[in-house]
Write an enzyme that holds these catalytic residues in place. Structure first.
Site, PDB file in Angstrom:
ATOM      1  N   PRO A  90     -13.609  12.148 -45.466  1.00  0.00           N
ATOM      2  CA  PRO A  90     -13.146  10.944 -46.640  1.00  0.00           C
ATOM      3  C   PRO A  90     -12.872   9.152 -45.512  1.00  0.00           C
ATOM      4  O   PRO A  90     -12.602   8.245 -46.159  1.00  0.00           O
ATOM      5  CB  PRO A  90     -11.682  11.248 -46.999  1.00  0.00           C
ATOM      6  CG  PRO A  90     -11.833  12.694 -46.629  1.00  0.00           C
ATOM      7  CD  PRO A  90     -13.115  12.980 -44.953  1.00  0.00           C
ATOM      8  N   GLU A 117      -7.871  19.708 -42.693  1.00  0.00           N
ATOM      9  CA  GLU A 117      -7.285  18.947 -42.765  1.00  0.00           C
ATOM     10  C   GLU A 117      -8.338  17.944 -42.435  1.00  0.00           C
ATOM     11  O   GLU A 117      -7.318  16.341 -41.826  1.00  0.00           O
ATOM     12  CB  GLU A 117      -5.541  18.642 -42.251  1.00  0.00           C
ATOM     13  CG  GLU A 117      -4.846  19.253 -43.008  1.00  0.00           C
ATOM     14  CD  GLU A 117      -4.307  18.431 -44.295  1.00  0.00           C
ATOM     15  OE1 GLU A 117      -4.472  17.918 -44.234  1.00  0.00           O
ATOM     16  OE2 GLU A 117      -4.578  19.666 -45.122  1.00  0.00           O
ATOM     17  N   ARG A 155     -34.578  11.789 -53.263  1.00  0.00           N
ATOM     18  CA  ARG A 155     -34.843  10.904 -54.129  1.00  0.00           C
ATOM     19  C   ARG A 155     -35.591   9.560 -53.910  1.00  0.00           C
ATOM     20  O   ARG A 155     -36.848   9.365 -54.784  1.00  0.00           O
ATOM     21  CB  ARG A 155     -34.293  10.855 -56.114  1.00  0.00           C
ATOM     22  CG  ARG A 155     -32.879  10.573 -55.588  1.00  0.00           C
ATOM     23  CD  ARG A 155     -32.347  10.831 -57.192  1.00  0.00           C
ATOM     24  NE  ARG A 155     -33.500  10.286 -58.361  1.00  0.00           N
ATOM     25  CZ  ARG A 155     -33.555   9.514 -58.707  1.00  0.00           C
ATOM     26  NH1 ARG A 155     -33.235   8.282 -57.695  1.00  0.00           N
ATOM     27  NH2 ARG A 155     -34.401   8.875 -59.544  1.00  0.00           N
ATOM     28  N   ASP A 170     -34.879   2.201 -60.662  1.00  0.00           N
ATOM     29  CA  ASP A 170     -33.330   2.853 -60.924  1.00  0.00           C
ATOM     30  C   ASP A 170     -31.676   1.474 -60.964  1.00  0.00           C
ATOM     31  O   ASP A 170     -31.938   0.721 -60.199  1.00  0.00           O
ATOM     32  CB  ASP A 170     -32.769   3.861 -59.981  1.00  0.00           C
ATOM     33  CG  ASP A 170     -33.101   4.897 -60.114  1.00  0.00           C
ATOM     34  OD1 ASP A 170     -33.694   4.959 -61.513  1.00  0.00           O
ATOM     35  OD2 ASP A 170     -33.276   6.585 -59.535  1.00  0.00           O
TER      36      ASP A 170
HETATM   37  C1  9D3 Z   1      -7.686  10.478 -46.661  1.00  0.00           C
HETATM   38  C2  9D3 Z   1      -6.999  12.998 -46.395  1.00  0.00           C
HETATM   39  N1  9D3 Z   1      -6.807  12.926 -45.386  1.00  0.00           N
HETATM   40  C3  9D3 Z   1      -5.433  12.892 -44.637  1.00  0.00           C
HETATM   41  C4  9D3 Z   1      -4.800  13.820 -44.104  1.00  0.00           C
HETATM   42  C5  9D3 Z   1      -7.070  14.697 -45.792  1.00  0.00           C
HETATM   43  C6  9D3 Z   1      -7.978  15.820 -45.857  1.00  0.00           C
HETATM   44  C7  9D3 Z   1      -8.649  15.164 -47.495  1.00  0.00           C
HETATM   45  C8  9D3 Z   1      -9.615  15.805 -46.988  1.00  0.00           C
HETATM   46  C9  9D3 Z   1      -9.181  15.790 -44.934  1.00  0.00           C
HETATM   47  C10 9D3 Z   1     -10.382  15.795 -45.346  1.00  0.00           C
HETATM   48  C11 9D3 Z   1     -10.560  16.253 -46.866  1.00  0.00           C
HETATM   49  C12 9D3 Z   1     -11.718  16.768 -47.481  1.00  0.00           C
HETATM   50  N2  9D3 Z   1     -12.774  15.463 -47.669  1.00  0.00           N
HETATM   51  C13 9D3 Z   1     -13.679  15.474 -46.960  1.00  0.00           C
HETATM   52  O1  9D3 Z   1     -14.406  16.371 -46.245  1.00  0.00           O
HETATM   53  C14 9D3 Z   1     -15.120  14.885 -47.901  1.00  0.00           C
HETATM   54  C15 9D3 Z   1     -14.773  13.172 -48.659  1.00  0.00           C
HETATM   55  C16 9D3 Z   1     -13.568  13.252 -49.695  1.00  0.00           C
HETATM   56  O2  9D3 Z   1     -12.199  14.039 -49.468  1.00  0.00           O
HETATM   57  N3  9D3 Z   1     -13.935  12.291 -50.450  1.00  0.00           N
HETATM   58  C17 9D3 Z   1     -14.976  12.002 -51.009  1.00  0.00           C
HETATM   59  N4  9D3 Z   1     -16.103  11.511 -49.416  1.00  0.00           N
HETATM   60  C18 9D3 Z   1     -15.664  13.624 -48.337  1.00  0.00           C
HETATM   61  S1  9D3 Z   1     -16.941  13.454 -47.408  1.00  0.00           S
HETATM   62  C19 9D3 Z   1     -15.730  14.605 -47.445  1.00  0.00           C
END
Ligand code: 9D3
Length: 229
Positions: A90, A117, A155, A170
């Protein structure tokens, strides 16, 4: 092009790869996708992939050893043109059409799906070549993001999408504007009509109308796209 996905939920990614344009690209031999169970790269009896965070705190962190072992098994010893090693997280670089184009230029991409996490930071620093997020919302892991990346990249591989005009036309590819509205038959459905210009046969007028609609939609829903260009 070859894409390998490393995950603790292989079944979650295999399903979507067996349908639609990605499945057809694989069948045509334009794309090869390997799905690997991270637990197959553990060496302990219980196939443990995660552990408690140093320093304390909630949740579990993916251990580095299985991820390094997976990449070392997937990447051939003398593989020409080092593959891209993408960590999904994320807090990565936001996936855009530009990022997809950059990845589509590679011969081999390995995608490591984050979970829990987080992932031991040494994976990001010393194994991954890039870290990618698909947007600002919290998911439960990197499996759906990995599939999104595969779809967006596939794609762009020549021959994967039957009609090349539909790729170059697109949203985002055309001129950074959103798409114009599309209609098909019937010309009247439950009392709802179709913009008469589309039935007029005046191609220049149709083109002008579509451009105005695309601009108006972009102004309304994505003004950032107009400012950024
Ligand atoms: C910002 C959140 N983190 C704070 C402790 C914890 C966390 C939340 C969710 C760590 C990993 C995840 C799982 N999400 C992904 O692995 C992820 C993801 C996403 O949650 N949103 C957008 N893109 C992606 S790419 C991988």
């Amino acid at each position: 092009m070859r894409i390998d996905i490393v995950t603790i939920f292989p079944a979650m990614v295999r399903g979507p790869l067996s349908e639609g344009i990605v499945a057809r690209a694989i069948a045509k031999g334009l794309l090869d996708v390997g799905v690997h169970d991270l637990r197959d790269f553990t060496t302990d009896r219980h196939r443990v992939v995660d552990d408690m965070p140093f320093g304390g705190g909630p949740g579990m962190v993916l251990k580095p050893e299985p991820l390094f072992a997976a990449v070392e098994a997937i990447v051939g010893p003398g593989e020409a043109g080092r593959p891209a090693i993408v960590l999904t997280s994320p807090d990565g670089e936001r996936l855009t059409h530009g990022v997809a184009k950059r990845l589509a230029a590679r011969d081999h991409i390995v995608i490591l799906c984050g979970r829990y996490e987080g992932v031991d930071e040494r994976v990001r620093e010393h194994l991954a070549t890039e870290t990618i997020s698909i947007g600002d919302y919290v998911l439960s892991g990197g499996e759906l993001p990995a599939l999104v990346i595969v779809d967006a990249v596939a794609r762009l591989v020549p021959g994967v999408v039957g009609d090349e005009a539909s790729v170059s036309g697109d949203t985002f590819a055309r001129d950074g504007l959103l798409d114009f509205p599309q209609y098909t038959r019937p010309a009247e459905f439950r009392g709802f009509g179709v913009p008469p210009v589309l039935l007029s046969g005046h191609h220049a007028e149709i083109e002008r109308w579509r451009r105005a609609q695309a601009l108006e939609r972009t102004r309304r829903h994505r003004p950032d796209l107009l400012r950024d260009s």
